[in-house]
Scaffold this active site. Structure first.
Site, PDB file in Angstrom:
ATOM      1  N   GLU A  88      38.661  28.095  41.623  1.00 57.05           N
ATOM      2  CA  GLU A  88      39.147  29.167  40.750  1.00 57.05           C
ATOM      3  C   GLU A  88      38.344  29.207  39.462  1.00 57.05           C
ATOM      4  O   GLU A  88      37.883  28.172  38.968  1.00 57.05           O
ATOM      5  CB  GLU A  88      40.624  28.918  40.384  1.00 57.05           C
ATOM      6  N   ASP A  89      38.183  30.389  38.901  1.00 53.39           N
ATOM      7  CA  ASP A  89      37.571  30.491  37.578  1.00 53.39           C
ATOM      8  C   ASP A  89      38.539  30.025  36.501  1.00 53.39           C
ATOM      9  O   ASP A  89      38.156  29.306  35.584  1.00 53.39           O
ATOM     10  CB  ASP A  89      37.080  31.924  37.308  1.00 53.39           C
ATOM     11  N   ASP A 141      46.085  30.144  34.457  1.00 57.42           N
ATOM     12  CA  ASP A 141      46.846  30.509  33.256  1.00 57.42           C
ATOM     13  C   ASP A 141      48.322  30.225  33.535  1.00 57.42           C
ATOM     14  O   ASP A 141      48.803  29.122  33.300  1.00 57.42           O
ATOM     15  CB  ASP A 141      46.570  31.974  32.909  1.00 57.42           C
ATOM     16  N   ARG A 158      32.318  40.627  33.546  1.00 64.18           N
ATOM     17  CA  ARG A 158      32.224  39.495  34.491  1.00 64.18           C
ATOM     18  C   ARG A 158      30.837  38.880  34.472  1.00 64.18           C
ATOM     19  O   ARG A 158      30.669  37.686  34.668  1.00 64.18           O
ATOM     20  CB  ARG A 158      32.521  39.953  35.926  1.00 64.18           C
ATOM     21  N   PHE A 176      42.195  35.844  24.717  1.00 64.05           N
ATOM     22  CA  PHE A 176      41.773  36.678  25.843  1.00 64.05           C
ATOM     23  C   PHE A 176      40.293  36.417  26.078  1.00 64.05           C
ATOM     24  O   PHE A 176      39.469  36.693  25.207  1.00 64.05           O
ATOM     25  CB  PHE A 176      42.017  38.158  25.555  1.00 64.05           C
TER      26      PHE A 176
HETATM   27  C1  PRP Z   1      42.613  35.829  37.584  1.00 61.86           C
HETATM   28  C2  PRP Z   1      41.824  34.574  37.877  1.00 61.86           C
HETATM   29  C3  PRP Z   1      42.786  33.742  38.685  1.00 61.86           C
HETATM   30  C4  PRP Z   1      44.143  34.173  38.172  1.00 61.86           C
HETATM   31  C5  PRP Z   1      44.708  33.085  37.293  1.00 61.86           C
HETATM   32  O1  PRP Z   1      42.500  36.678  38.680  1.00 61.86           O
HETATM   33  O2  PRP Z   1      40.648  34.854  38.584  1.00 61.86           O
HETATM   34  O3  PRP Z   1      42.691  34.017  40.072  1.00 61.86           O
HETATM   35  O4  PRP Z   1      43.934  35.372  37.402  1.00 61.86           O
HETATM   36  O5  PRP Z   1      45.862  33.503  36.631  1.00 61.86           O
HETATM   37  P1  PRP Z   1      47.289  32.843  36.785  1.00 61.86           P
HETATM   38  O6  PRP Z   1      47.154  31.344  36.735  1.00 61.86           O
HETATM   39  O7  PRP Z   1      48.026  33.368  35.549  1.00 61.86           O
HETATM   40  O8  PRP Z   1      47.901  33.331  38.068  1.00 61.86           O
HETATM   41  P2  PRP Z   1      42.905  38.246  38.650  1.00 61.86           P
HETATM   42  O9  PRP Z   1      44.237  38.425  39.280  1.00 61.86           O
HETATM   43  O10 PRP Z   1      42.744  38.789  37.254  1.00 61.86           O
HETATM   44  O11 PRP Z   1      41.839  38.878  39.627  1.00 61.86           O
HETATM   45  P3  PRP Z   1      40.235  38.780  39.562  1.00 61.86           P
HETATM   46  O12 PRP Z   1      39.858  37.365  39.899  1.00 61.86           O
HETATM   47  O13 PRP Z   1      39.796  39.758  40.608  1.00 61.86           O
HETATM   48  O14 PRP Z   1      39.796  39.169  38.166  1.00 61.86           O
END
Ligand code: PRP
Length: 193
Positions: free
Chosen positions: A111-112, A115, A177, A164
């Protein structure tokens, strides 16, 4: 309407982690994952879209290390919880599943960012039901301030501030991105040009 260069640049408040700092964190993660999967096959599951870059860079960093996994498989899964919103809706949607089964595999979810933790909790449950030999998680950026669920993360790269953030895969309304560094965004300053 297109964004002007001016509004794009003005929305970046400051750089939080440089490309070099991110690269060093990925090397540390790669070393830890390689050590734990020495001479065993490894399946990395990148979580799109955000983990596009970290999964690519991490997989190559692991393969450069001597005495690491015997084989490295890279697959992607696409989920979304935020849509275009700044905060999570709390509902995780599966947009694209893995290409291959993970039963019996040593899997590391890549995962990136984490949160509130709901996305990783969902993925651990989803992939756990498929009976991998081992299921672990690797997160490049940890934002530990607003967890709604406690979910294990075996490999953590960097702790991000409670801001953010965009760049290195992370977006604001699908932009930013491609920045090679992690930046703090001022969305209020990001206006249509
Ligand atoms: C982001 C990120 C993680 C997730 C983490 O994805 O890439 O997958 O949020 O957040 P959390 O711990 O609060 O659940 P997003 O849903 O924004 O999609 P993306 O990766 O396509 O930007």
């Amino acid at each position: 309407m297109t964004k002007t260069m001016h509004s794009y640049d003005a929305a970046i408040a400051r750089e939080l982690f440089s490309a070099a700092e991110i690269g060093a964190a990925i090397e540390r993660l790669a070393a830890a994952i390689a050590r734990d999967h020495r001479r065993r096959p490894l399946t990395l599951v990148g979580v799109l879209k955000g983990a596009l870059y970290v999964a690519a860079d991490l997989s190559r960093a692991i393969s450069r290390l001597p005495d690491g996994p015997s084989e490295i498989y890279v697959d992607y899964i696409c989920v979304s919880s935020y849509g275009n919103a700044a905060r999570s809706s709390g509902e995780v949607r599966l947009l694209k599943d893995l290409s291959d089964p993970v039963g019996g595999r040593n899997v590391v979810i890549v995962e990136d960012i984490i949160d509130n933790g709901l996305t990783l909790e969902y993925l651990r449950a989803l992939l756990g039901e498929r009976n991998p030999a081992r299921l672990r998680a690797c997160v490049l950026f940890d934002k530990p301030y607003h967890r709604l669920v406690e979910v294990p993360v075996e490999y953590v790269g960097l702790v991000a501030p409670d801001e953010f953030v965009v760049g290195y895969g992370l977006d604001y309304q699908e932009l930013f991105r491609n920045l090679p560094y992690l930046a703090q965004l001022r969305p209020e300053d990001f206006t249509d040009g």
